[in-house]
Structures are given as C-alpha cells and as structure tokens.
Design a protein around this motif. Sequence first.
Motif, short mmCIF file in Angstrom:
data_model
loop_
_atom_site.label_atom_id
_atom_site.label_comp_id
_atom_site.label_asym_id
_atom_site.label_seq_id
_atom_site.Cartn_x
_atom_site.Cartn_y
_atom_site.Cartn_z
N PHE A 197 0.83 -1.21 0.00
CA PHE A 197 0.00 0.00 0.00
C PHE A 197 0.86 1.26 0.00
N ALA A 198 1.97 1.24 0.75
CA ALA A 198 2.87 2.40 0.78
C ALA A 198 3.49 2.63 -0.60
N ILE A 199 3.87 1.56 -1.28
CA ILE A 199 4.42 1.68 -2.63
C ILE A 199 3.36 2.24 -3.58
N SER A 200 2.16 1.72 -3.47
CA SER A 200 1.05 2.19 -4.30
C SER A 200 0.79 3.67 -4.09
N LYS A 201 0.78 4.09 -2.84
CA LYS A 201 0.54 5.51 -2.53
C LYS A 201 1.68 6.38 -3.05
N LEU A 202 2.91 5.92 -2.87
CA LEU A 202 4.07 6.69 -3.31
C LEU A 202 4.04 6.95 -4.82
N PHE A 203 3.66 5.92 -5.59
CA PHE A 203 3.62 6.07 -7.05
C PHE A 203 2.26 6.54 -7.55
N SER A 204 1.31 6.74 -6.65
CA SER A 204 -0.06 7.19 -7.01
C SER A 204 -0.71 6.28 -8.05
N LEU A 205 -0.55 4.97 -7.83
CA LEU A 205 -1.12 3.97 -8.72
C LEU A 205 -1.80 2.88 -7.90
N PRO A 206 -2.83 2.24 -8.46
CA PRO A 206 -3.45 1.12 -7.75
C PRO A 206 -2.46 -0.04 -7.59
#
Length: 67
Positions: free
Chosen positions: A46-55
């Motif tokens: 989830f942190a990676i997803s948020k960082l890259f602003s992608l699902p």
Amino acid sequence: MKNTIRQLRAERSWSQAHLADLLSVSRQTVIAIETGKYDPSLPLAFAISKLFSLPIETIFTPDQESA
C-alpha cells in the motif's frame, strides 16, 4: 509475483537507495522486491502504491503459474 517497481523508479530517476529511504526499508529490500525474490507485506505494498499514485494491481501482478 511480478511488479513494475524498477520501471516506475527509473521513470522518476530515483535510485534504489532513494526509494528505500522514501519507504523506510533497506536498499536490499527494494532490490529483492524488484527482482521478485520478495513479495512485500500488504502495508508495504500500500505504501508503494501511494508513493507512485497507482493502484496496487497496476504495480503488482501474479505470475502466470501462480494465477
């Protein structure tokens, strides 16, 4: 599990160390995730997803044999 983290990181000209710092993990963890040797925990995904602003499902996809 396959992922596009290496590509996403390269598009932003981030080093593995920089990404590791942003995620509060070690550079070795980033390397292991990028090479598919380690699947991140759900909170880290989830942190990676948020960082890259992608699902998450855009970044991580199951291997064909495990699908």
